[in-house]
Design a protein around this motif. Structure first.
Motif, PDB file in Angstrom:
ATOM      1  N   ASN A   4       0.834  -1.202   0.000  1.00 34.37           N
ATOM      2  CA  ASN A   4       0.000   0.000   0.000  1.00 34.37           C
ATOM      3  C   ASN A   4       0.867   1.250   0.000  1.00 34.37           C
ATOM      4  O   ASN A   4       0.380   2.353   0.179  1.00 34.37           O
ATOM      5  CB  ASN A   4      -1.011  -0.004   1.154  1.00 34.37           C
ATOM      6  CG  ASN A   4      -0.368  -0.085   2.512  1.00 34.37           C
ATOM      7  OD1 ASN A   4       0.853  -0.111   2.637  1.00 34.37           O
ATOM      8  ND2 ASN A   4      -1.187  -0.158   3.543  1.00 34.37           N
ATOM      9  N   VAL A   5       2.162   1.070  -0.239  1.00 33.37           N
ATOM     10  CA  VAL A   5       3.098   2.182  -0.407  1.00 33.37           C
ATOM     11  C   VAL A   5       3.504   2.241  -1.881  1.00 33.37           C
ATOM     12  O   VAL A   5       3.264   3.233  -2.562  1.00 33.37           O
ATOM     13  CB  VAL A   5       4.329   2.024   0.510  1.00 33.37           C
ATOM     14  CG1 VAL A   5       5.320   3.152   0.275  1.00 33.37           C
ATOM     15  CG2 VAL A   5       3.896   1.972   1.981  1.00 33.37           C
ATOM     16  N   GLN A  34       3.191  -2.987  -6.702  1.00 33.97           N
ATOM     17  CA  GLN A  34       3.757  -4.265  -6.275  1.00 33.97           C
ATOM     18  C   GLN A  34       2.701  -5.240  -5.773  1.00 33.97           C
ATOM     19  O   GLN A  34       1.981  -4.961  -4.811  1.00 33.97           O
ATOM     20  CB  GLN A  34       4.801  -4.038  -5.175  1.00 33.97           C
ATOM     21  CG  GLN A  34       6.014  -3.264  -5.648  1.00 33.97           C
ATOM     22  CD  GLN A  34       6.698  -3.942  -6.813  1.00 33.97           C
ATOM     23  OE1 GLN A  34       7.117  -5.092  -6.715  1.00 33.97           O
ATOM     24  NE2 GLN A  34       6.818  -3.237  -7.926  1.00 33.97           N
ATOM     25  N   HIS A  35       2.608  -6.386  -6.457  1.00 33.29           N
ATOM     26  CA  HIS A  35       1.709  -7.479  -6.091  1.00 33.29           C
ATOM     27  C   HIS A  35       2.464  -8.770  -6.365  1.00 33.29           C
ATOM     28  O   HIS A  35       3.087  -8.912  -7.420  1.00 33.29           O
ATOM     29  CB  HIS A  35       0.429  -7.477  -6.927  1.00 33.29           C
ATOM     30  CG  HIS A  35      -0.229  -6.144  -7.013  1.00 33.29           C
ATOM     31  ND1 HIS A  35      -0.974  -5.611  -5.992  1.00 33.29           N
ATOM     32  CD2 HIS A  35      -0.242  -5.220  -7.993  1.00 33.29           C
ATOM     33  CE1 HIS A  35      -1.429  -4.418  -6.346  1.00 33.29           C
ATOM     34  NE2 HIS A  35      -0.992  -4.165  -7.562  1.00 33.29           N
ATOM     35  N   ALA A  36       2.388  -9.721  -5.435  1.00 35.33           N
ATOM     36  CA  ALA A  36       3.057 -11.002  -5.631  1.00 35.33           C
ATOM     37  C   ALA A  36       2.295 -12.095  -4.887  1.00 35.33           C
ATOM     38  O   ALA A  36       1.740 -11.859  -3.817  1.00 35.33           O
ATOM     39  CB  ALA A  36       4.496 -10.943  -5.126  1.00 35.33           C
ATOM     40  N   THR A  66       2.692  -3.421   3.813  1.00 34.73           N
ATOM     41  CA  THR A  66       2.324  -4.593   3.023  1.00 34.73           C
ATOM     42  C   THR A  66       1.039  -5.196   3.572  1.00 34.73           C
ATOM     43  O   THR A  66       0.864  -5.313   4.777  1.00 34.73           O
ATOM     44  CB  THR A  66       3.455  -5.644   3.055  1.00 34.73           C
ATOM     45  OG1 THR A  66       4.646  -5.047   2.564  1.00 34.73           O
ATOM     46  CG2 THR A  66       3.119  -6.841   2.193  1.00 34.73           C
ATOM     47  N   ILE A  67       0.161  -5.597   2.666  1.00 32.06           N
ATOM     48  CA  ILE A  67      -1.071  -6.268   3.036  1.00 32.06           C
ATOM     49  C   ILE A  67      -0.960  -7.707   2.544  1.00 32.06           C
ATOM     50  O   ILE A  67      -0.597  -7.950   1.390  1.00 32.06           O
ATOM     51  CB  ILE A  67      -2.299  -5.578   2.408  1.00 32.06           C
ATOM     52  CG1 ILE A  67      -2.323  -4.112   2.799  1.00 32.06           C
ATOM     53  CG2 ILE A  67      -3.580  -6.280   2.826  1.00 32.06           C
ATOM     54  CD1 ILE A  67      -3.270  -3.278   1.961  1.00 32.06           C
ATOM     55  N   TYR A  68      -1.273  -8.650   3.415  1.00 33.63           N
ATOM     56  CA  TYR A  68      -1.179 -10.071   3.092  1.00 33.63           C
ATOM     57  C   TYR A  68      -2.556 -10.717   3.085  1.00 33.63           C
ATOM     58  O   TYR A  68      -3.435 -10.331   3.849  1.00 33.63           O
ATOM     59  CB  TYR A  68      -0.334 -10.809   4.136  1.00 33.63           C
ATOM     60  CG  TYR A  68       1.083 -10.326   4.232  1.00 33.63           C
ATOM     61  CD1 TYR A  68       2.063 -10.831   3.391  1.00 33.63           C
ATOM     62  CD2 TYR A  68       1.442  -9.368   5.171  1.00 33.63           C
ATOM     63  CE1 TYR A  68       3.373 -10.381   3.475  1.00 33.63           C
ATOM     64  CE2 TYR A  68       2.751  -8.912   5.262  1.00 33.63           C
ATOM     65  CZ  TYR A  68       3.711  -9.424   4.419  1.00 33.63           C
ATOM     66  OH  TYR A  68       4.992  -8.978   4.492  1.00 33.63           O
ATOM     67  N   ALA A  69      -2.731 -11.726   2.239  1.00 30.25           N
ATOM     68  CA  ALA A  69      -3.895 -12.605   2.266  1.00 30.25           C
ATOM     69  C   ALA A  69      -3.369 -14.000   1.950  1.00 30.25           C
ATOM     70  O   ALA A  69      -2.636 -14.178   0.976  1.00 30.25           O
ATOM     71  CB  ALA A  69      -4.941 -12.184   1.247  1.00 30.25           C
TER      72      ALA A  69
END
Length: 163
Positions: free
Chosen positions: A86-87, A91-93, A130-133
């Motif tokens: 979220n900065v 970026q997505h992985a 960072t946001i995690y799922a």
């Protein structure tokens, strides 16, 4: 002193009660389950090419496809872990684990998996930008015959919290 012990005990019971859902397995069905199965199935070594093609067509909006009658498509993934910043919003992985095989995806596809996990009800977790799922023991079943009926059924996924 008794009052403090009661307060601590009450708080502990409340925390356990409200977090109990997060400890148990969950299910999702419908469009979210179909999307999750299609996205994970694309990379699964156990889904045959015909199953991958069927999942892709179903996810692209084709409800009536050629697929053997009475057969379902099963997608099993040991773990799915996605992160999004979220900065740095570009970026997505994600990492999908199929036994010993690990598949890493990034960019738009990772965002699609991440967003689909959230749609399926997976609670996000965050730390330091960072946001995690993540889930473990993802097990999806897709029934093309039932989907062709256009009654809202035909796809279901079960999953556990991440390990």
């Amino acid at each position: 002193m008794k009052r403090i012990v009661k307060r601590i005990f009450s708080t502990a019971i409340f925390v356990l009660a409200t977090n109990g859902a997060a400890l148990a397995g969950s299910t999702t069905d419908g469009a979210g389950a179909l999307s999750l199965a299609a996205l994970a199935g694309k990379h699964s070594p156990s889904v045959k090419p015909a199953g991958k093609a069927a999942l892709a067509k179903l996810a692209d909006g084709h409800a009536k496809i050629a697929f053997p009658k009475g057969k379902t498509i099963d997608v099993v993934v040991d773990a799915v872990s996605c992160r999004s910043s979220n900065v740095d919003i570009t970026q997505h992985a994600c990492e999908l684990t199929f036994g010993e095989k690990k598949v890493r995806v990034a960019g738009r596809l990772a965002h699609e998996i991440f967003a689909t996990l959230l749609e399926a009800g997976v609670p996000p977790d965050g730390a330091a930008g960072t946001i995690y799922a993540a889930v473990s023991a993802l097990d999806c079943t897709v029934d093309p015959e039932e989907i062709a009926q256009k009654a809202g059924g035909g796809a279901q996924c079960k999953y556990e919290p991440p390990k």
